[in-house]
Structure formats: C-alpha cells, structure tokens
Design a protein around this motif. Structure first.
Motif, PDB file in Angstrom:
ATOM      1  N   SER A 227       0.819  -1.135  -0.260  1.00  0.00           N
ATOM      2  CA  SER A 227      -0.007  -0.006   0.020  1.00  0.00           C
ATOM      3  C   SER A 227       0.897   1.272  -0.029  1.00  0.00           C
ATOM      4  O   SER A 227       0.554   2.345  -0.828  1.00  0.00           O
ATOM      5  N   THR A 228       1.848   1.271   0.863  1.00  0.00           N
ATOM      6  CA  THR A 228       2.839   2.384   0.844  1.00  0.00           C
ATOM      7  C   THR A 228       3.551   2.668  -0.551  1.00  0.00           C
ATOM      8  O   THR A 228       3.601   3.776  -0.821  1.00  0.00           O
ATOM      9  N   ILE A 229       4.118   1.650  -1.269  1.00  0.00           N
ATOM     10  CA  ILE A 229       4.800   1.666  -2.231  1.00  0.00           C
ATOM     11  C   ILE A 229       3.597   2.205  -3.552  1.00  0.00           C
ATOM     12  O   ILE A 229       4.035   3.032  -4.228  1.00  0.00           O
ATOM     13  N   TYR A 230       2.719   1.561  -3.436  1.00  0.00           N
ATOM     14  CA  TYR A 230       1.708   1.829  -4.580  1.00  0.00           C
ATOM     15  C   TYR A 230       1.336   3.289  -4.438  1.00  0.00           C
ATOM     16  O   TYR A 230       1.226   4.000  -5.425  1.00  0.00           O
ATOM     17  N   SER A 231       0.934   3.752  -3.268  1.00  0.00           N
ATOM     18  CA  SER A 231       0.608   5.205  -2.969  1.00  0.00           C
ATOM     19  C   SER A 231       1.715   6.006  -3.443  1.00  0.00           C
ATOM     20  O   SER A 231       1.427   6.982  -3.967  1.00  0.00           O
ATOM     21  N   TYR A 232       2.977   5.926  -3.032  1.00  0.00           N
ATOM     22  CA  TYR A 232       4.113   6.612  -3.267  1.00  0.00           C
ATOM     23  C   TYR A 232       4.360   6.818  -4.772  1.00  0.00           C
ATOM     24  O   TYR A 232       4.347   7.918  -5.235  1.00  0.00           O
ATOM     25  N   LEU A 233       4.012   5.535  -5.720  1.00  0.00           N
ATOM     26  CA  LEU A 233       4.157   5.619  -7.093  1.00  0.00           C
ATOM     27  C   LEU A 233       3.099   6.435  -7.830  1.00  0.00           C
ATOM     28  O   LEU A 233       3.362   7.297  -8.611  1.00  0.00           O
ATOM     29  N   MET A 234       2.042   6.160  -7.471  1.00  0.00           N
ATOM     30  CA  MET A 234       0.854   6.512  -8.038  1.00  0.00           C
ATOM     31  C   MET A 234       0.656   8.012  -7.880  1.00  0.00           C
ATOM     32  O   MET A 234       0.109   8.942  -8.815  1.00  0.00           O
ATOM     33  N   ASN A 235       0.891   8.639  -6.805  1.00  0.00           N
ATOM     34  CA  ASN A 235       1.097  10.120  -6.544  1.00  0.00           C
ATOM     35  C   ASN A 235       2.289  11.070  -7.038  1.00  0.00           C
ATOM     36  O   ASN A 235       2.556  12.044  -6.605  1.00  0.00           O
ATOM     37  N   SER A 236       3.461  10.236  -7.428  1.00  0.00           N
ATOM     38  CA  SER A 236       4.481  10.873  -7.990  1.00  0.00           C
ATOM     39  C   SER A 236       4.375  11.439  -9.115  1.00  0.00           C
ATOM     40  O   SER A 236       3.454  11.115 -10.182  1.00  0.00           O
ATOM     41  N   THR A 237       5.008  12.742  -9.250  1.00  0.00           N
ATOM     42  CA  THR A 237       4.893  13.378 -10.391  1.00  0.00           C
ATOM     43  C   THR A 237       6.290  13.362 -11.347  1.00  0.00           C
ATOM     44  O   THR A 237       6.378  13.972 -12.233  1.00  0.00           O
ATOM     45  N   GLN A 238       7.271  12.387 -10.717  1.00  0.00           N
ATOM     46  CA  GLN A 238       8.464  12.641 -11.341  1.00  0.00           C
ATOM     47  C   GLN A 238       8.764  11.126 -11.943  1.00  0.00           C
ATOM     48  O   GLN A 238       7.983  10.023 -11.299  1.00  0.00           O
ATOM     49  N   ASN A 239       9.845  10.943 -12.712  1.00  0.00           N
ATOM     50  CA  ASN A 239      10.414   9.834 -13.119  1.00  0.00           C
ATOM     51  C   ASN A 239      11.782   9.264 -12.209  1.00  0.00           C
ATOM     52  O   ASN A 239      12.224  10.306 -11.662  1.00  0.00           O
ATOM     53  N   TYR A 240      12.271   8.110 -11.989  1.00  0.00           N
ATOM     54  CA  TYR A 240      13.266   8.023 -11.175  1.00  0.00           C
ATOM     55  C   TYR A 240      14.311   6.985 -11.797  1.00  0.00           C
ATOM     56  O   TYR A 240      14.550   6.001 -12.041  1.00  0.00           O
ATOM     57  N   VAL A 241      15.202   7.835 -12.558  1.00  0.00           N
ATOM     58  CA  VAL A 241      16.422   7.489 -13.329  1.00  0.00           C
ATOM     59  C   VAL A 241      17.443   8.234 -13.056  1.00  0.00           C
ATOM     60  O   VAL A 241      17.623   9.493 -13.072  1.00  0.00           O
ATOM     61  N   MET A 242      18.442   7.744 -12.356  1.00  0.00           N
ATOM     62  CA  MET A 242      19.567   8.130 -11.683  1.00  0.00           C
ATOM     63  C   MET A 242      20.383   8.447 -13.184  1.00  0.00           C
ATOM     64  O   MET A 242      20.796   8.065 -13.838  1.00  0.00           O
ATOM     65  N   ALA A 243      20.909   9.940 -12.845  1.00  0.00           N
ATOM     66  CA  ALA A 243      21.732  10.597 -13.961  1.00  0.00           C
ATOM     67  C   ALA A 243      22.581  11.647 -13.449  1.00  0.00           C
ATOM     68  O   ALA A 243      22.207  12.491 -12.935  1.00  0.00           O
ATOM     69  N   TYR A 244      23.817  11.454 -13.648  1.00  0.00           N
ATOM     70  CA  TYR A 244      24.798  12.739 -13.248  1.00  0.00           C
ATOM     71  C   TYR A 244      26.176  12.612 -14.054  1.00  0.00           C
ATOM     72  O   TYR A 244      26.421  11.405 -14.829  1.00  0.00           O
ATOM     73  N   ASP A 245      26.943  13.327 -14.081  1.00  0.00           N
ATOM     74  CA  ASP A 245      27.972  13.551 -14.911  1.00  0.00           C
ATOM     75  C   ASP A 245      29.180  13.133 -13.943  1.00  0.00           C
ATOM     76  O   ASP A 245      29.336  13.708 -12.956  1.00  0.00           O
ATOM     77  N   GLU A 246      29.903  12.053 -14.666  1.00  0.00           N
ATOM     78  CA  GLU A 246      31.020  11.557 -13.762  1.00  0.00           C
ATOM     79  C   GLU A 246      32.230  11.891 -14.923  1.00  0.00           C
ATOM     80  O   GLU A 246      32.456  11.143 -15.664  1.00  0.00           O
ATOM     81  N   PRO A 247      33.083  12.877 -14.456  1.00  0.00           N
ATOM     82  CA  PRO A 247      34.261  13.261 -15.149  1.00  0.00           C
ATOM     83  C   PRO A 247      35.404  12.383 -15.055  1.00  0.00           C
ATOM     84  O   PRO A 247      36.422  12.299 -15.926  1.00  0.00           O
ATOM     85  N   SER A 248      35.391  11.188 -14.322  1.00  0.00           N
ATOM     86  CA  SER A 248      36.452  10.071 -14.339  1.00  0.00           C
ATOM     87  C   SER A 248      36.707   9.046 -15.367  1.00  0.00           C
ATOM     88  O   SER A 248      35.473   9.275 -16.338  1.00  0.00           O
ATOM     89  N   SER A 249      37.426   8.277 -15.220  1.00  0.00           N
ATOM     90  CA  SER A 249      37.621   7.347 -16.375  1.00  0.00           C
ATOM     91  C   SER A 249      36.408   6.507 -16.518  1.00  0.00           C
ATOM     92  O   SER A 249      35.922   5.679 -17.308  1.00  0.00           O
ATOM     93  N   VAL A 250      35.676   6.288 -15.433  1.00  0.00           N
ATOM     94  CA  VAL A 250      34.563   5.161 -15.169  1.00  0.00           C
ATOM     95  C   VAL A 250      33.245   6.110 -15.439  1.00  0.00           C
ATOM     96  O   VAL A 250      31.959   5.438 -15.302  1.00  0.00           O
ATOM     97  N   GLY A 251      33.307   7.171 -16.246  1.00  0.00           N
ATOM     98  CA  GLY A 251      32.229   8.078 -16.613  1.00  0.00           C
ATOM     99  C   GLY A 251      32.422   8.593 -17.892  1.00  0.00           C
ATOM    100  O   GLY A 251      32.141   7.889 -18.794  1.00  0.00           O
ATOM    101  N   ARG A 252      32.902   9.727 -18.122  1.00  0.00           N
ATOM    102  CA  ARG A 252      33.205  10.261 -19.368  1.00  0.00           C
ATOM    103  C   ARG A 252      34.435   9.645 -20.028  1.00  0.00           C
ATOM    104  O   ARG A 252      34.363   9.587 -21.319  1.00  0.00           O
ATOM    105  N   GLY A 253      35.401   9.050 -19.202  1.00  0.00           N
ATOM    106  CA  GLY A 253      36.112   7.902 -19.929  1.00  0.00           C
ATOM    107  C   GLY A 253      35.461   6.741 -20.710  1.00  0.00           C
ATOM    108  O   GLY A 253      36.305   6.167 -21.536  1.00  0.00           O
ATOM    109  N   ARG A 254      34.312   6.498 -20.554  1.00  0.00           N
ATOM    110  CA  ARG A 254      33.617   5.461 -21.322  1.00  0.00           C
ATOM    111  C   ARG A 254      33.026   5.931 -22.564  1.00  0.00           C
ATOM    112  O   ARG A 254      32.319   5.226 -23.360  1.00  0.00           O
ATOM    113  N   TYR A 255      32.996   7.305 -22.904  1.00  0.00           N
ATOM    114  CA  TYR A 255      32.307   8.122 -23.853  1.00  0.00           C
ATOM    115  C   TYR A 255      33.057   7.736 -25.342  1.00  0.00           C
ATOM    116  O   TYR A 255      34.186   7.533 -25.146  1.00  0.00           O
TER     117      TYR A 255
END
Length: 396
Positions: A227-255
């Motif tokens: 019930s808690t998870i269902y209410s949390y998701l149905m009332n959410s106005t956002q998507n949950y996709v983690m995204a950030y800029d990583e300047p190191s070799s394991v981030g931009r280094g993979r471009y």
C-alpha cells in the motif's frame, strides 16, 4: 406447421415436378414412335424435349433474387449464436495478451509503442504498477514477494525476464507462475542488457492499465508494504532514473566520440540501471531508435551500456520530469565493479530500519523519509530472517 422453405411452397421445385412428368411421357412416346418406324417424328420430339430442358434452365436462372435466396438453407442455431457474439467491447479488446507470445522484438516494440491521443479513459480501470524482474534464473526472494503482493490482486502486474536456458518452474499458486516473457541471453555490461530492459517495458506496456514501471533483480527486496509503495508511485509526479556527470575514467572515460554530434561528451551521463518510470517515459524508451542505435553500434567493451543509456537518453530529452535518483538502494561502499551482497547474519531489524529512514525530496518538494522503496543484493541465506522481520519492520 409446414416448413416455409418446403418444396410445396417453392416455385422452382413445383415447376421441376411438372417438367419431370412431361419429360417422362414424351420419352415414352418417342420410344413407341421409333419402334413403330416413326423415326423422323421421334427425332423431332427429341429436339422438343431438349428445347424444353433449356427453357426450364433459363426460367430457373431468371428467378428473382428473393426466390433464389429462399432456396438457401437457414442458419442453424449455432451459426446464429456465434454471429451474435463476434463483436467485442473496448475493455475486452484492450485486454493484455498472454505474456508468452510469438512476436519478435521488432514486432513487440512496434506494438508497444502505440498510445491513445485521448488521455481520458472511456471505461473504469484500476491503475497498476508493473513489477519487472530481470533475472538469471528464479526470483530468489520470491517467498518475500509473495507476502508483499498478498491481498492486492488487480493493483499490480508481474513480468519476469530470465535467462532463456532457465527451465525451472513456479508453484501454481505463486504470483510468478506464468509471468515469464519471451527472453534472450543477457550479458553483464553489454547492450543486450538494455535490450532486455526494453523487452520488459514493451511487454508491460501491452497492458493499458499499467501506469508505473519498476525494474528489479532476483536479489531485490521491498522495504515497505504494498500500500505504501503503490501510493508513493501513483502520487509521484516524477520519474526515477539516476543520472549524473562523472568526469573520471568510469564516467566520461567511457564515451565514444563516434556518437557525436547526436551525443556530445558534455551530454554523456552515468547512473544506476535500476529505474522506475511512468507510462509516458516508458513509451518513449521503447520507441527510441535514434539514441539506442548509437549505443548498439558504439557502446561496447568497457562502455557498460546499462549504466549510460537511460541516464543519457533521459537527460537529453526528458530531464524536466526526472528526479535524477533511483528508488533502489545498493551499497557501493566496499568498492569494486559490483555492489555489496548481504548474507543472513547481516540482516537485522536495525539494518532494515536504517534503509527505510533515509531522506530524499519527493516530487521536487519537501524531503521524506521514504527515499528508497527497494534494496539489493540479498542472497538466499538472508531470506529466512527477512521473512521473520517483514511483518514487524515492513508491516506486511
């Protein structure tokens, strides 16, 4: 009562009877004349008979359409019954197909990309959460999930994408029984990991009632009750996709510079593959051919597409509605290419409560203590303690 289609009421049958009698008499007369050396007269009468036959055929062909239709047998009761039940209502027409089907990926993605332009539904429906499990084999925490889902049928859908070589079975009473989709082999860090995620989304989109879509693994657990998870998701106005800029070799280094100009180095993002999204974004993901094709061609070897495709795609096109965080907690504190795993003795009430009390912003506003709704990686040895603590800690 006489049958309205009986021969007595049929003009063609009546005419045929009259003709048959005359035909018989004329043939008999011809025989006698031929035998009595009246050969010439017999031949003339024979021509008369042929001419009369043609007249009958022409008369039968010239009958009105109503008379001709009267010669056809009536529909029997079964035919009439089947004809009257061919038409389906909208709700029946939109019923999702069986999860096991014969569509290939191209057909599946095309079918799943369809969306109505009118957003109001002309029938009653219950919005559902699609729980999508990307697994190697069975869902290891299945008994815990059974308790989680119990009593909430109609508010969720389940889809499981196992390795195609897995041939284990689920109990008939299990919520996972019959929920495996047609799958293909998945390799860690390869583009086929994204193909599997898109395959799960596409299958879930076939059910028009699915409104929120969460990607999980076989080692994931829920941190709150349904019930808690269902209410949390149905009332959410956002998507949950983690995204950030990583300047190191394991981030931009993979471009890969071959992705330019569609994706520049400055637009390259990294994040967790464990996402949650609404229907609108899910439709965009399965419909994307521009950016995904770039990843198929150029994100290879140490690129790790599962950590970069969705973060980059969402940041490029749909950043306004994204929270830039994941709803699934993992422990990276020990370093290495994989997160920490949790055994039986590490699962305590205090540990579970700590995961439930982390704070994050909800819908871009005030912070809430329900930051993470799920957690991973829990091994099978931890299951017994999770089942014991679930009623008290997660309030199942």
């Amino acid at each position: 009562m006489k049958n309205p289609n009986s021969n007595a009421q049929n003009p063609v049958n009546s005419f045929s009877k009259l003709f048959n009698l005359q035909h018989y008499l004329l043939q008999t007369l011809t025989c006698f004349l031929l035998l009595g050396s009246g050969v010439t007269l017999g031949i003339i009468i024979s021509f008369y008979i042929k001419d009369f036959t043609f007249s009958l055929q022409f008369t039968q062909f010239s009958l009105s359409s109503t008379q001709r239709m009267s010669l056809l047998p009536p529909l029997n009761a079964t035919q009439e019954s089947n004809t009257s039940h061919v038409r389906l209502g909208l709700k029946e027409y939109l019923e999702p197909p069986q999860v096991m089907h014969d569509m290939n990926d191209e057909e599946l993605l095309w079918r799943a990309s369809m969306a109505p332009k009118i957003h109001e539904y002309p029938f009653e429906r219950v919005p559902k959460v699609a729980f999508m499990f990307l697994t190697r084999g069975p869902v290891l925490m299945a008994p815990l999930w059974e308790k989680f889902f119990k009593g909430h049928k109609g508010y969720y859908s389940i889809y499981v994408h196992p390795n195609p070589s897995y041939n284990g079975s689920d109990p008939e009473t299990s919520v996972f029984q019959g929920r495996r989709i047609p799958s293909k082999e998945v390799e860690w860090g390869k583009v086929n990991m994204i193909e599997a995620e898109r395959r799960l989304l596409a299958n879930a989109l076939l059910d028009i009632s699915n409104q929120r879509f969460i990607l999980l693994s076989e080692t994931c657990i829920p941190l709150f009750n349904f019930s808690t998870i269902y209410s949390y998701l149905m009332n959410s106005t956002q998507n949950y996709v983690m995204a950030y800029d990583e300047p190191s070799s394991v981030g931009r280094g993979r471009y890969n510079h071959h992705m330019y100009p569609e994706i520049s180095l400055q637009q390259w993002r990294k994040g967790s593959q464990w996402f949650e999204m609404n229907r609108e974004l899910a439709l965009e993901v399965v419909s994307d051919t521009k950016y995904f094709s770039l990843f198929q061609k150029h994100c290879k070897h140490s690129c790790y597409a599962d950590e970069h495709y969705l973060p980059t795609f969402v940041s490029l096109k749909f950043w306004e509605g994204n929270s830039n965080r994941s709803l699934t907690w993992v422990d990276w504190s020990k370093g290495g290419p994989h997160p920490a795993k949790f055994l039986r003795n590490e699962v305590t009430e205090k540990f579970l409560e700590s995961l439930r009390s982390k704070r994050c912003k909800y819908n871009g506003g005030n912070s809430t203590n329900a930051c993470f709704l799920f957690a991973r990686k829990f091994l099978p040895s931890a299951l017994s303690r999770l089942l014991r603590f679930a009623p008290k800690v997660m309030h199942f």
